[in-house]
Motif scaffolding. Sequence first.
Motif, PDB file in Angstrom:
ATOM      1  N   GLU A 158     -26.685 -14.484  -5.700  1.00 27.62           N
ATOM      2  CA  GLU A 158     -27.541 -13.951  -4.645  1.00 27.62           C
ATOM      3  C   GLU A 158     -26.940 -14.260  -3.283  1.00 27.62           C
ATOM      4  N   VAL A 159     -27.038 -13.314  -2.359  1.00 27.58           N
ATOM      5  CA  VAL A 159     -26.549 -13.519  -1.005  1.00 27.58           C
ATOM      6  C   VAL A 159     -27.643 -14.213  -0.191  1.00 27.58           C
ATOM      7  N   PRO A 160     -27.359 -15.360   0.419  1.00 35.15           N
ATOM      8  CA  PRO A 160     -28.370 -16.004   1.271  1.00 35.15           C
ATOM      9  C   PRO A 160     -28.782 -15.079   2.416  1.00 35.15           C
ATOM     10  N   GLN A 161     -30.078 -14.931   2.624  1.00 36.34           N
ATOM     11  CA  GLN A 161     -30.562 -13.983   3.631  1.00 36.34           C
ATOM     12  C   GLN A 161     -30.148 -14.367   5.047  1.00 36.34           C
ATOM     13  N   SER A 162     -29.985 -15.639   5.297  1.00 38.17           N
ATOM     14  CA  SER A 162     -29.672 -16.092   6.647  1.00 38.17           C
ATOM     15  C   SER A 162     -28.190 -16.014   6.983  1.00 38.17           C
ATOM     16  N   THR A 163     -27.384 -15.544   6.029  1.00 40.05           N
ATOM     17  CA  THR A 163     -25.939 -15.547   6.205  1.00 40.05           C
ATOM     18  C   THR A 163     -25.405 -14.125   6.349  1.00 40.05           C
ATOM     19  N   ARG A 164     -24.722 -13.876   7.467  1.00 38.24           N
ATOM     20  CA  ARG A 164     -24.020 -12.597   7.607  1.00 38.24           C
ATOM     21  C   ARG A 164     -22.734 -12.665   6.794  1.00 38.24           C
ATOM     22  N   VAL A 165     -22.441 -11.601   6.060  1.00 35.86           N
ATOM     23  CA  VAL A 165     -21.291 -11.621   5.168  1.00 35.86           C
ATOM     24  C   VAL A 165     -20.393 -10.418   5.422  1.00 35.86           C
ATOM     25  N   CYS A 166     -19.139 -10.618   5.100  1.00 31.70           N
ATOM     26  CA  CYS A 166     -18.162  -9.525   5.105  1.00 31.70           C
ATOM     27  C   CYS A 166     -17.524  -9.494   3.722  1.00 31.70           C
ATOM     28  N   LEU A 167     -17.617  -8.385   3.051  1.00 31.63           N
ATOM     29  CA  LEU A 167     -17.137  -8.303   1.673  1.00 31.63           C
ATOM     30  C   LEU A 167     -15.612  -8.315   1.620  1.00 31.63           C
ATOM     31  N   GLY A 168     -15.065  -9.167   0.757  1.00 31.91           N
ATOM     32  CA  GLY A 168     -13.644  -9.113   0.460  1.00 31.91           C
ATOM     33  C   GLY A 168     -13.367  -8.042  -0.577  1.00 31.91           C
ATOM     34  N   MET A 189     -14.829  -8.336  -4.120  1.00 35.66           N
ATOM     35  CA  MET A 189     -16.274  -8.456  -4.268  1.00 35.66           C
ATOM     36  C   MET A 189     -16.959  -7.098  -4.159  1.00 35.66           C
ATOM     37  N   VAL A 190     -18.122  -6.993  -4.821  1.00 33.50           N
ATOM     38  CA  VAL A 190     -18.949  -5.784  -4.767  1.00 33.50           C
ATOM     39  C   VAL A 190     -20.371  -6.212  -4.426  1.00 33.50           C
ATOM     40  N   LEU A 191     -21.010  -5.460  -3.531  1.00 33.89           N
ATOM     41  CA  LEU A 191     -22.418  -5.699  -3.221  1.00 33.89           C
ATOM     42  C   LEU A 191     -23.276  -4.840  -4.133  1.00 33.89           C
TER      43      LEU A 191
END
Length: 331
Positions: free
Chosen positions: A22-32, A35-37
């Motif tokens: 799960e992606v933490p809601q408070s964290t902005r992410v950039c997919l490498g 990785m797949v969202l």
Amino acid sequence: MTPTRGDLLYSREGTYFGIAAEVPQSTRVCLGQRMVLIRPNSETLDFRFLRHWLNSPLMARHISGFRDGSVAERLNLPTIRSLPVLVPPILEQHAIAEALGTLDDKIAVNERIAATSRALGIAQFDAACAAGSRNVTIGSISSMLLRGGAPSYTEDPAQTTVINQKCIRGGRVDLGPARKTVTAKVRLDRILQKGDMLVNSTGVGTLGRVAVWTHDITATCDSHVTIVRPNPAAIPVMVGAYAILAAQPEIELLGEGSTGQTELGRTKLEQLPVQVPVIEACEALASQLYRLEERSKAALDENQTLTELRDTLLPQLISGELRVEEKNSSA
């Protein structure tokens, strides 16, 4: 990208191939690129249920051996989109996710216990060195420094466990990626002993990672891992192990060779200087470190049991062989 509740990251290749989190809601992410969202439709699919399904042994067996134009395991996007998911009614998914989530919570608590115990051990080792230390080489405090052997792999679970580089992370040995090798072909001096230090010895990004061997099973290492056995005549085993743990940043810099073919030579590892407490402080420190490692081991051993239970429950819950009480609203 700002994630929303229920977004999952799925690793399509590399060390964490086939793992969803799960992606933490408070964290902005950039997919490498590895990785797949995945953003499930919350009306028909509980993201917690999907995460358990994607991480289950059922799915691991399904995706094992996938190849996409290379020798490495890799899932392309069309394959990921077509992965099968057994989907019970949404209320049943919520109930299953809640039941398995209780096990996840206990596993997380045990992981914190293990991490805290290791952090306390490192703090005690550092404090002992600060009070009085001496410089030695890894070779001078070791009774053996030897690469593992080339395994004769087998699917027979009764054979010897063989540790590879994927198993060594965060100072510990994860048996999940381990395989089996034919026992009769393993040299006796390569059978691991408690307190052995395992050092990844090939490859950019993996070379130099170290771990303490604390398991109670019969195991060895493949040829990409070096076994360093602290010599109890020179230093208490657990103190020697922590000295090598502390030296991981320096070990990571010892690789030689071309990109992708980096090797850690035995001589360089033997000659690497490390700091250890004065002799008078070592016995008391060793006792403290041993107790902390035993606490960590007990927590992680329980996690192994809990993980096996969770993986056993999932197919039984999905099939209806076991039932959990359904709630009238989603969690």
